[in-house]
Write a protein that holds these residues in place. Structure first.
Motif, PDB file in Angstrom:
ATOM      1  N   ASP A 164       0.812  -1.216   0.000  1.00 44.07           N
ATOM      2  CA  ASP A 164       0.000   0.000   0.000  1.00 44.07           C
ATOM      3  C   ASP A 164       0.848   1.270   0.000  1.00 44.07           C
ATOM      4  O   ASP A 164       0.481   2.265  -0.604  1.00 44.07           O
ATOM      5  CB  ASP A 164      -0.954  -0.002   1.196  1.00 44.07           C
ATOM      6  N   ARG A 183       0.792   7.395  -6.350  1.00 47.48           N
ATOM      7  CA  ARG A 183      -0.262   8.395  -6.525  1.00 47.48           C
ATOM      8  C   ARG A 183       0.262   9.796  -6.225  1.00 47.48           C
ATOM      9  O   ARG A 183      -0.083  10.761  -6.915  1.00 47.48           O
ATOM     10  CB  ARG A 183      -1.458   8.043  -5.647  1.00 47.48           C
ATOM     11  N   ASP A 211      -9.105  12.302  -5.120  1.00 46.40           N
ATOM     12  CA  ASP A 211      -9.046  10.843  -4.972  1.00 46.40           C
ATOM     13  C   ASP A 211      -8.023  10.433  -3.918  1.00 46.40           C
ATOM     14  O   ASP A 211      -8.264   9.535  -3.108  1.00 46.40           O
ATOM     15  CB  ASP A 211      -8.723  10.171  -6.305  1.00 46.40           C
ATOM     16  N   TYR A 212      -6.867  11.096  -3.941  1.00 49.27           N
ATOM     17  CA  TYR A 212      -5.825  10.791  -2.961  1.00 49.27           C
ATOM     18  C   TYR A 212      -6.322  11.072  -1.542  1.00 49.27           C
ATOM     19  O   TYR A 212      -6.199  10.239  -0.647  1.00 49.27           O
ATOM     20  CB  TYR A 212      -4.563  11.608  -3.243  1.00 49.27           C
ATOM     21  N   GLU A 213      -6.899  12.249  -1.347  1.00 51.13           N
ATOM     22  CA  GLU A 213      -7.343  12.646  -0.011  1.00 51.13           C
ATOM     23  C   GLU A 213      -8.491  11.768   0.490  1.00 51.13           C
ATOM     24  O   GLU A 213      -8.607  11.525   1.689  1.00 51.13           O
ATOM     25  CB  GLU A 213      -7.739  14.115   0.006  1.00 51.13           C
ATOM     26  N   GLU A 214      -9.300  11.296  -0.415  1.00 48.50           N
ATOM     27  CA  GLU A 214     -10.392  10.409  -0.041  1.00 48.50           C
ATOM     28  C   GLU A 214      -9.856   9.103   0.531  1.00 48.50           C
ATOM     29  O   GLU A 214     -10.420   8.546   1.464  1.00 48.50           O
ATOM     30  CB  GLU A 214     -11.249  10.129  -1.278  1.00 48.50           C
ATOM     31  N   GLU A 215      -8.762   8.633  -0.020  1.00 43.60           N
ATOM     32  CA  GLU A 215      -8.196   7.356   0.418  1.00 43.60           C
ATOM     33  C   GLU A 215      -7.180   7.496   1.553  1.00 43.60           C
ATOM     34  O   GLU A 215      -7.129   6.667   2.452  1.00 43.60           O
ATOM     35  CB  GLU A 215      -7.545   6.629  -0.747  1.00 43.60           C
ATOM     36  N   TYR A 216      -6.354   8.555   1.510  1.00 42.31           N
ATOM     37  CA  TYR A 216      -5.236   8.652   2.445  1.00 42.31           C
ATOM     38  C   TYR A 216      -5.315   9.822   3.419  1.00 42.31           C
ATOM     39  O   TYR A 216      -4.495   9.919   4.324  1.00 42.31           O
ATOM     40  CB  TYR A 216      -3.909   8.743   1.675  1.00 42.31           C
ATOM     41  N   GLN A 241      -7.514  13.407  10.532  1.00 39.53           N
ATOM     42  CA  GLN A 241      -6.691  12.690   9.577  1.00 39.53           C
ATOM     43  C   GLN A 241      -5.293  13.266   9.390  1.00 39.53           C
ATOM     44  O   GLN A 241      -4.382  12.552   8.994  1.00 39.53           O
ATOM     45  CB  GLN A 241      -7.392  12.629   8.217  1.00 39.53           C
ATOM     46  N   LYS A 271       1.763   2.070  -3.514  1.00 45.03           N
ATOM     47  CA  LYS A 271       0.617   2.623  -4.237  1.00 45.03           C
ATOM     48  C   LYS A 271       0.416   4.094  -3.872  1.00 45.03           C
ATOM     49  O   LYS A 271       0.192   4.932  -4.738  1.00 45.03           O
ATOM     50  CB  LYS A 271      -0.645   1.823  -3.902  1.00 45.03           C
ATOM     51  N   GLN A 272       0.534   4.397  -2.587  1.00 42.21           N
ATOM     52  CA  GLN A 272       0.391   5.779  -2.126  1.00 42.21           C
ATOM     53  C   GLN A 272       1.488   6.655  -2.718  1.00 42.21           C
ATOM     54  O   GLN A 272       1.228   7.763  -3.192  1.00 42.21           O
ATOM     55  CB  GLN A 272       0.419   5.838  -0.601  1.00 42.21           C
TER      56      GLN A 272
END
Length: 85
Positions: free
Chosen positions: A2, A9, A53-58, A75, A5-6
């Motif tokens: 993960d 991105r 999209d990044y902020e939604e996931e991380y 967060q 992947k981060q």
């Protein structure tokens, strides 16, 4: 993994930021270039989507009210932070 992947991105976000900044600088000296304006607008739209999209996931990329809303728990304090990858 993960973290990979981060990091990938984040790299894509950095690449799109570079494109947007370069087009912005170009448009400072060529303000009537319609193709460049269109390219800039497309780059900004793509960048916003990548960040969203990044902020939604991380979680948020930047602090001080610029990163949108935070989920629970707060967060920003959750790691790793973008510069730690």
């Amino acid at each position: 993994m993960d973290c990979e992947k981060q990091a990938a991105r984040l790299k894509r976000i950095q690449e799109m930021e570079f494109v947007a900044v370069e087009l912005n600088l170009y448009l400072d000296t060529h303000p009537c270039d319609e193709e460049a304006i269109n390219d800039y607008n497309c780059a900004v739209q793509a960048l916003r989507k990548l960040v969203e999209d990044y902020e939604e996931e991380y979680g948020p990329l930047i602090h001080f009210g610029m990163g949108g809303y935070s989920g629970e728990p707060w967060q920003w304090s959750q790691g790793p932070w973008p510069w730690q990858l």
